[in-house]
Design a protein around this motif. Structure first.
Motif: not given
Length: 122
Positions: A36-49
């Protein structure tokens, strides 16, 4: 149970980084692991699995640029990130999947690593 993410850094747009997620306390061969990643000012996002049998999944924005892999003998999952873009900037986390319903939902994961910072400059 521990997951230790590493490999982040500062990279120019178009460059590459490889993240590692070192796992202890359980055997990787029996579990799926997500990034997952959390960009500045954004919600956590699933990137890969990557599933226990090695099947991979990606969010649309990284398809063709990121590659997830694993080494069961080393109990480690990798995320190879190529053609990096400024919008890839964020803190990247690895986590253990306990519910296979939605790999891209943070609620499907029970244990999380501490995160590693990735910064891509334009």
């Amino acid at each position: 149970v521990q997951l230790q993410a590493s490999g982040g850094g500062v990279m120019q747009s178009g460059g590459s980084l490889r993240l590692s997620c070192a796992i202890s306390g359980f055997k990787l061969e029996y579990y799926a692991i997500g990034w997952f990643r959390r960009a500045p000012g954004k919600e956590r996002e699933g990137v890969s699995c990557i599933s226990s049998i090695g099947k991979s999944f990606y969010t649309d924005s990284v398809k063709g640029r990121f590659t997830i892999s694993k080494d069961n003998a080393k109990n480690t999952v990798y995320l190879q990130m190529d053609s990096l873009k400024p919008e890839d900037t964020g803190v990247y986390y690895c986590a253990r999947l306990f519910s296979s319903t939605n790999w891209y939902s943070a609620e499907s994961y029970d244990f999380w690593g501490q995160g590693t910072q990735v910064t891509v400059s334009s």
